[in-house]
Design a protein around this motif. Sequence first.
Motif, short mmCIF file in Angstrom:
data_model
loop_
_atom_site.label_atom_id
_atom_site.label_comp_id
_atom_site.label_asym_id
_atom_site.label_seq_id
_atom_site.Cartn_x
_atom_site.Cartn_y
_atom_site.Cartn_z
N THR A 1 -7.25 13.19 9.23
CA THR A 1 -6.45 12.84 8.05
C THR A 1 -7.33 12.82 6.81
O THR A 1 -8.41 12.24 6.81
CB THR A 1 -5.80 11.46 8.22
N ILE A 2 -6.84 13.46 5.75
CA ILE A 2 -7.55 13.52 4.47
C ILE A 2 -6.53 13.37 3.34
O ILE A 2 -5.44 13.96 3.40
CB ILE A 2 -8.30 14.86 4.31
N LEU A 3 -6.87 12.57 2.33
CA LEU A 3 -6.01 12.47 1.15
C LEU A 3 -5.92 13.83 0.45
O LEU A 3 -6.94 14.51 0.28
CB LEU A 3 -6.55 11.44 0.18
N ASP A 4 -4.71 14.21 0.09
CA ASP A 4 -4.48 15.50 -0.55
C ASP A 4 -4.86 15.42 -2.03
O ASP A 4 -4.04 15.14 -2.90
CB ASP A 4 -3.00 15.88 -0.38
N ARG A 5 -6.15 15.65 -2.28
CA ARG A 5 -6.68 15.60 -3.64
C ARG A 5 -7.54 16.84 -3.89
O ARG A 5 -8.19 17.35 -2.97
CB ARG A 5 -7.54 14.35 -3.85
N ASP A 6 -7.62 17.27 -5.14
CA ASP A 6 -8.44 18.43 -5.48
C ASP A 6 -9.90 18.21 -5.09
O ASP A 6 -10.59 19.16 -4.69
CB ASP A 6 -8.35 18.72 -6.98
N LEU B 1 -2.77 16.26 5.76
CA LEU B 1 -2.89 15.86 4.37
C LEU B 1 -1.87 14.77 4.05
O LEU B 1 -0.69 14.88 4.42
CB LEU B 1 -2.69 17.05 3.45
N ILE B 2 -2.31 13.72 3.37
CA ILE B 2 -1.42 12.63 2.98
C ILE B 2 -1.51 12.43 1.48
O ILE B 2 -2.55 12.67 0.86
CB ILE B 2 -1.75 11.32 3.72
N GLY B 3 -0.42 11.95 0.89
CA GLY B 3 -0.38 11.73 -0.54
C GLY B 3 -1.01 10.42 -0.95
O GLY B 3 -1.67 10.32 -1.98
N ASP B 4 -0.79 9.38 -0.15
CA ASP B 4 -1.30 8.03 -0.43
C ASP B 4 -1.46 7.31 0.90
O ASP B 4 -1.01 7.78 1.95
CB ASP B 4 -0.33 7.24 -1.33
N GLU C 1 0.87 -1.17 0.00
CA GLU C 1 0.00 0.00 0.00
C GLU C 1 0.90 1.22 0.00
O GLU C 1 1.68 1.44 0.94
CB GLU C 1 -0.91 0.03 1.23
N GLY C 2 0.84 1.96 -1.07
CA GLY C 2 1.73 3.11 -1.22
C GLY C 2 2.94 2.76 -2.05
O GLY C 2 4.08 2.96 -1.62
N THR C 3 2.71 2.25 -3.27
CA THR C 3 3.85 1.92 -4.13
C THR C 3 4.67 3.16 -4.48
O THR C 3 5.90 3.11 -4.51
CB THR C 3 3.37 1.23 -5.43
N SER C 4 3.97 4.26 -4.73
CA SER C 4 4.70 5.48 -5.10
C SER C 4 5.51 6.02 -3.93
O SER C 4 6.67 6.41 -4.11
CB SER C 4 3.71 6.55 -5.59
N VAL C 5 4.90 6.06 -2.74
CA VAL C 5 5.65 6.60 -1.59
C VAL C 5 6.83 5.70 -1.24
O VAL C 5 7.90 6.18 -0.85
CB VAL C 5 4.73 6.81 -0.36
N THR C 6 6.66 4.39 -1.41
CA THR C 6 7.76 3.46 -1.15
C THR C 6 8.87 3.67 -2.17
O THR C 6 10.06 3.71 -1.82
CB THR C 6 7.27 2.01 -1.17
N ALA C 7 8.50 3.80 -3.44
CA ALA C 7 9.51 4.02 -4.48
C ALA C 7 10.28 5.31 -4.26
O ALA C 7 11.46 5.42 -4.60
CB ALA C 7 8.84 4.04 -5.85
N LYS C 8 9.62 6.29 -3.65
CA LYS C 8 10.27 7.58 -3.37
C LYS C 8 10.92 7.64 -1.99
O LYS C 8 11.56 8.64 -1.65
CB LYS C 8 9.22 8.70 -3.47
N GLY C 9 10.74 6.58 -1.20
CA GLY C 9 11.32 6.57 0.15
C GLY C 9 10.57 7.44 1.13
O GLY C 9 11.12 7.83 2.17
#
Length: 337
Positions: free
Chosen positions: A176-181, A199-202, A104-112
């Motif tokens: 907590t809320i996902l940071d989306r438009d 705010l969280i990205g994923d 869960e969070g492939t992008s955040v994991t890839a970015k560390g």
Amino acid sequence: MTKRLNATPENRGSSAQFEHALVLETARVTEGAALAASKFMGMGDKNAVDGAGTEAMRSLLNSLDIRGTVVIGEGEMDEAPMLYIGEQVGSGQYEVDIAVDPVEGTSVTAKGLPNGLAVIALSERGGLMAAPDCYMEKLVVPPPAAGKVNMDWPVEANISVIAQSLERDVEDLMVTILDRDRHADLIRRVRATGARVKLIGDGDVIAGLAVGVRGTGVHAMMGSGGAPEGVILAAACKCLGAEIQGRFIAEDDAQRERFTRMGVDEHRIYKTDELASGQQIVFSATGITYGELLNGVRHFAGGARTHTLVMGYASRVVRFIDTVHLEDDKARVTIRV
């Protein structure tokens, strides 16, 4: 002989037996997925992260004493090479339904970045809702507020109830809320009450988990995110005594037709016990990258260290497991806190 346990109160003892057989083994599954995915952490390749975590999780599931059906997975059979919806895993005695998110969070994991994790939930047959792959509006509240909120109420009313349930001022709350438009108005309204917004990205599974555990500094989660993650989170909420309310969002007529085929009502609020109706539920999550609730995988020469949250609903056990994995026969490590 295959063991199939009915979800009835009379089988609570059998449920505990089911969980005792699988709780620690389930933790081993998420640990293995987290270790594999962590080898690509920070490398910028989210497909490599997901592929490694998924392959490791599938291999370990096949080693368990289960006959499992994936009801929440990586996608449909023609979209995912493994752990697809409907895939059969294991060859043992316990018949289970499985909800997985190997990373869960492939992008955040890839970015560390923080809060990547490997997560899984198991239940007896029919104990986890087979949710369509769509968005879901979600409201997650901690145990003291469970049963006291309603997604149909104004945001301001739910914020007030949560504050009263926790015996706090509204200004003390963190949501907590996902940071989306799409959440711009929701964010504005929450802040207008005096509550703060994180705010969280994923990663709304780990965000929802944090709501259910006291001491994380997070008191609610609101907004829309993936429906499959909502089912996984419901399993965790049930074990923790927290509450999730969810409403499926149809974006077009094709999705509405699929809802009809699956028996899903887009106007209905689904609560924890409907999303995760099972009486034999095992949930496990292992941190891949560092977060407020779980530490990430920490590598050292010849090994690594993992941090896992694993729970059983019937056995009423919540464990935080800190594990050192010696991967090299010649590894030398000094154990420390």
